[in-house]
Design an enzyme around this catalytic site. Structure first.
Site, short mmCIF file in Angstrom:
data_model
loop_
_atom_site.label_atom_id
_atom_site.label_comp_id
_atom_site.label_asym_id
_atom_site.label_seq_id
_atom_site.Cartn_x
_atom_site.Cartn_y
_atom_site.Cartn_z
N SER A 173 0.85 -1.19 0.00
CA SER A 173 0.00 0.00 0.00
C SER A 173 0.88 1.24 0.00
O SER A 173 2.03 1.20 0.46
CB SER A 173 -0.89 0.01 1.25
N TYR A 201 -2.03 -0.35 10.60
CA TYR A 201 -2.12 -0.74 9.19
C TYR A 201 -0.87 -0.32 8.43
O TYR A 201 -0.29 -1.10 7.68
CB TYR A 201 -3.36 -0.13 8.56
#
Length: 262
Positions: free
Chosen positions: A142, A155
């Site tokens: 990501s 995250y």
């Protein structure tokens, strides 16, 4: 034609990017091998592939958190199809929250799925790829792994770990014919935010910047069997990641308050 007769294992294949990757692989003549937790959704995707592309797409129910079951699943796959040519580690999830409010069970699960499960899958398929001296491992990370943002501390940490692992793995396999690619997308229109952003505030803030899952899946499938090191989407967001590395204080004061507010 490069995917013709190739066996491509996709985790998180029951929805979102994983589902779209499976359809594109089948469209290009490859065999998508589907892995996810939901048998009903896997069955639906497999049936759609059979109906549209006349390709058998075997599926396996597996929660990649259960590390002890990964080798068993990979063994079942190789017994059925012979070998694995491509592994796309797409399974993952996030929960956005301030550090003082983080649920430690969610924290543990994020690391188990996003990091440990990905490493476990990779470790299990590498012997087959080394034996045939052919393969491609694609890890979906990501942009959060490059640029931290408020309320995504855990995250972001998992995706930083994925990028570190992927870069090291690429160097370890440098003298083989096994390619290693990381995928670093920004926010995508998928079910991911049903869990990550229950308030809906973040989605509202970034709605116009969100990527379509079909677009991201297309970029990933196009990169199979190429030596592409990274796929960064969208390009302007990756430029922000570069600026973050060069001017962290400036970016934390500006982007942290505006673009990445959750």
């Amino acid at each position: 034609m490069k995917l013709q007769w190739k066996n491509i294992v996709i985790t998180g294949a029951s929805s979102g990017i994983g589902e779209e990757i499976a359809y594109l692989v089948a469209k290009k003549g490859g065999t998508p091998i589907l892995i996810a937790r939901s048998e009903d959704r896997l069955k639906r995707v497999s049936s759609t592939i059979k109906e549209k592309y006349h390709i058998d797409s075997p599926y396996y129910v597996l929660d990649v958190q259960q590390l002890e079951k990964i080798d068993e699943t990979i063994q079942h796959i190789t017994n059925k199809v012979g070998t694995i040519h491509v592994l796309i580690n797409n399974a993952g999830f996030g929960v956005f929250d301030a550090v003082e409010n983080i649920n430690l069970h969610d924290m543990k699960s994020m690391f188990e799925v996003n990091v440990c499960g990905l490493i476990g899958m990779t470790k299990s398929v590498i012997p087959f790829m080394l034996q045939q001296n052919e393969g491609h491992i694609i890890n979906v990370a990501s942009q959060a792994g490059k640029i931290a943002s408020p309320k995504s501390s855990v995250y972001s940490a998992t995706k930083h770990a994925v990028l570190g692992f992927t870069n090291s793995l690429r160097m370890e396999l440098n003298m083989t014919n096994i390619h290693v690619t990381s995928v670093n997308p920004g926010p995508i229109r998928t079910r991911f935010f049903d869990t990550a952003d229950k308030s809906g505030n973040y989605v509202k803030n970034v709605q116009r910047y969100m990527l379509d899952s079909e677009y991201v899946a297309g970029k990933i499938v196009d990169a199979i069997y190429t030596q592409k090191r990274e796929i960064n989407l969208p390009k302007w967001m990756n430029a922000g990641s570069v600026l973050f590395q060069l001017f962290p204080s400036f970016m934390e004061k500006t982007a942290g308050k505006v673009v990445f507010k959750k």
